[in-house]
Each structure stands twice: as C-alpha cells, then as structure tokens.
Design a protein around this motif. Structure first.
Motif, PDB file in Angstrom:
ATOM      1  N   UNK A  70       0.970  -1.068  -0.235  1.00  0.00           N
ATOM      2  CA  UNK A  70      -0.134   0.143  -0.215  1.00  0.00           C
ATOM      3  C   UNK A  70       0.934   1.779   0.064  1.00  0.00           C
ATOM      4  N   UNK A  71       1.367   1.413  -1.418  1.00  0.00           N
ATOM      5  CA  UNK A  71       2.742   2.702  -1.142  1.00  0.00           C
ATOM      6  C   UNK A  71       2.273   3.673  -1.214  1.00  0.00           C
ATOM      7  N   UNK A  72       2.329   4.919  -0.732  1.00  0.00           N
ATOM      8  CA  UNK A  72       1.889   6.047  -0.748  1.00  0.00           C
ATOM      9  C   UNK A  72       1.190   6.631  -2.466  1.00  0.00           C
ATOM     10  N   UNK A  73       0.320   7.675  -2.074  1.00  0.00           N
ATOM     11  CA  UNK A  73      -0.199   7.886  -3.216  1.00  0.00           C
ATOM     12  C   UNK A  73       0.449   8.780  -4.123  1.00  0.00           C
ATOM     13  N   UNK A  74       1.973   9.331  -3.822  1.00  0.00           N
ATOM     14  CA  UNK A  74       2.943   9.860  -4.523  1.00  0.00           C
ATOM     15  C   UNK A  74       4.660   9.212  -4.686  1.00  0.00           C
ATOM     16  N   UNK A  75       3.703   7.851  -4.168  1.00  0.00           N
ATOM     17  CA  UNK A  75       5.564   7.142  -5.142  1.00  0.00           C
ATOM     18  C   UNK A  75       6.293   7.042  -6.193  1.00  0.00           C
ATOM     19  N   UNK A  76       7.645   7.449  -6.039  1.00  0.00           N
ATOM     20  CA  UNK A  76       8.191   8.013  -6.898  1.00  0.00           C
ATOM     21  C   UNK A  76       8.521   6.106  -8.200  1.00  0.00           C
ATOM     22  N   UNK A  77       8.961   6.728  -9.545  1.00  0.00           N
ATOM     23  CA  UNK A  77       9.282   4.920  -9.734  1.00  0.00           C
ATOM     24  C   UNK A  77      10.434   4.442  -9.121  1.00  0.00           C
ATOM     25  N   UNK A  78      11.120   5.204  -8.614  1.00  0.00           N
ATOM     26  CA  UNK A  78      12.802   4.759  -7.944  1.00  0.00           C
ATOM     27  C   UNK A  78      12.330   4.359  -6.855  1.00  0.00           C
ATOM     28  N   UNK A  79      11.226   4.563  -6.096  1.00  0.00           N
ATOM     29  CA  UNK A  79      10.932   4.163  -4.993  1.00  0.00           C
ATOM     30  C   UNK A  79      10.109   2.706  -5.082  1.00  0.00           C
ATOM     31  N   UNK A  80       9.283   2.520  -6.296  1.00  0.00           N
ATOM     32  CA  UNK A  80       8.907   1.801  -6.665  1.00  0.00           C
ATOM     33  C   UNK A  80       9.859   0.380  -6.784  1.00  0.00           C
ATOM     34  N   UNK A  81      10.793   0.604  -7.727  1.00  0.00           N
ATOM     35  CA  UNK A  81      11.781  -0.120  -8.266  1.00  0.00           C
ATOM     36  C   UNK A  81      12.719  -0.548  -6.582  1.00  0.00           C
ATOM     37  N   UNK A  82      12.782   0.306  -6.184  1.00  0.00           N
ATOM     38  CA  UNK A  82      13.782   0.536  -4.827  1.00  0.00           C
ATOM     39  C   UNK A  82      12.785  -1.206  -3.941  1.00  0.00           C
ATOM     40  N   UNK A  83      11.326  -0.591  -3.799  1.00  0.00           N
ATOM     41  CA  UNK A  83      10.832  -1.772  -2.597  1.00  0.00           C
ATOM     42  C   UNK A  83      10.902  -3.427  -3.462  1.00  0.00           C
ATOM     43  N   UNK A  84      10.489  -3.472  -4.922  1.00  0.00           N
ATOM     44  CA  UNK A  84      10.722  -4.626  -5.988  1.00  0.00           C
ATOM     45  C   UNK A  84      11.620  -5.026  -5.880  1.00  0.00           C
ATOM     46  N   UNK A  85      13.513  -4.428  -5.619  1.00  0.00           N
ATOM     47  CA  UNK A  85      14.321  -5.033  -5.230  1.00  0.00           C
ATOM     48  C   UNK A  85      14.282  -5.730  -3.824  1.00  0.00           C
ATOM     49  N   UNK A  86      14.125  -5.167  -3.306  1.00  0.00           N
ATOM     50  CA  UNK A  86      14.136  -5.405  -1.248  1.00  0.00           C
ATOM     51  C   UNK A  86      12.834  -6.716  -1.459  1.00  0.00           C
ATOM     52  N   UNK A  87      11.945  -6.803  -2.396  1.00  0.00           N
ATOM     53  CA  UNK A  87      11.327  -7.976  -2.557  1.00  0.00           C
ATOM     54  C   UNK A  87      12.297  -9.175  -3.221  1.00  0.00           C
ATOM     55  N   UNK A  88      12.590  -8.924  -4.045  1.00  0.00           N
ATOM     56  CA  UNK A  88      13.024 -10.266  -4.471  1.00  0.00           C
ATOM     57  C   UNK A  88      14.151 -10.358  -3.718  1.00  0.00           C
ATOM     58  N   UNK A  89      15.339 -10.348  -2.831  1.00  0.00           N
ATOM     59  CA  UNK A  89      15.964 -10.112  -2.526  1.00  0.00           C
ATOM     60  C   UNK A  89      16.333 -10.978  -1.046  1.00  0.00           C
ATOM     61  N   UNK A  90      14.380 -10.638  -1.209  1.00  0.00           N
ATOM     62  CA  UNK A  90      13.827 -11.571   0.937  1.00  0.00           C
ATOM     63  C   UNK A  90      13.194 -12.455   0.432  1.00  0.00           C
ATOM     64  N   UNK A  91      12.899 -12.519  -1.260  1.00  0.00           N
ATOM     65  CA  UNK A  91      12.061 -13.870  -1.590  1.00  0.00           C
ATOM     66  C   UNK A  91      12.113 -15.605  -1.332  1.00  0.00           C
ATOM     67  N   UNK A  92      13.266 -15.349  -0.922  1.00  0.00           N
ATOM     68  CA  UNK A  92      14.016 -16.602  -0.404  1.00  0.00           C
ATOM     69  C   UNK A  92      13.939 -17.030   0.985  1.00  0.00           C
ATOM     70  N   UNK A  93      14.623 -15.973   1.805  1.00  0.00           N
ATOM     71  CA  UNK A  93      14.532 -15.552   2.974  1.00  0.00           C
ATOM     72  C   UNK A  93      13.593 -16.856   4.156  1.00  0.00           C
TER      73      UNK A  93
END
Length: 93
Positions: A70-93
């Motif tokens: 549930x990101x903020x309404x004014x989320x930037x593409x850079x913030x989205x990219x960072x969030x997706x990278x965090x998810x990718x890096x932690x998907x198998x934790x």
C-alpha cells in the motif's frame, strides 16, 4: 476539504493510477499479482517475507500466502524499483 484540494492540485489520483500500473508491471514476475491503483498484492510461499522486508526498510503486509503493498499516492518510480528489489532479495529468506 484541504486534503481533496491537495490531491486535485497535485493530480494524485492520476499519478497513483499510473504508478499502480508501473508497480503491477514490476510485480509481474511474482506469482499472481493483482490489485487496483496502488493497492497491489502477489502470492508468496515465504512466511517470513513481511519481517525480512521490514528489516530492509519496506513496510508491507502478508497474510494467508499473500503479500500486499500500500504505497503512498505520491510514490516515485525509484521508490517502486527499490521496493521490488527488496522483495526480490528477500523472497527466499
């Protein structure tokens, strides 16, 4: 009323629609992404994903095998990219 004026002035509804489409595209590599606007989720088999992401700076929710963002309404593409990278890096934790 001030909140509505701010949202209209800054075109947050349109921005959130576009950002939501971008986020859904970025989440397409995960299992069964779905959502509307910026409220999006995907399937996960990792019961520790929520904790692992939080420890890496991403707040999200997870329940019943589903992760939800549930990101903020004014989320930037850079913030989205960072969030997706965090998810990718932690998907198998």
């Amino acid at each position: 009323i001030a909140n509505i004026n701010y949202m209209e002035k800054n075109k947050l509804v349109d921005k959130s629609r576009k950002s939501g489409e971008y986020l859904m595209g970025r989440l397409s590599e995960f299992s069964n992404p779905s959502g509307k606007g910026l409220c999006v989720g995907f399937n996960t088999r990792n019961p520790n994903l929520k904790r692992a992401c939080r420890e890496n700076g991403l707040l999200m929710d997870a329940f019943g095998g589903r992760a939800v963002l549930f990101p903020a309404l004014d989320v930037s593409r850079e913030e989205i990219n960072k969030a997706v990278e965090i998810i990718k890096n932690n998907s198998s934790v």
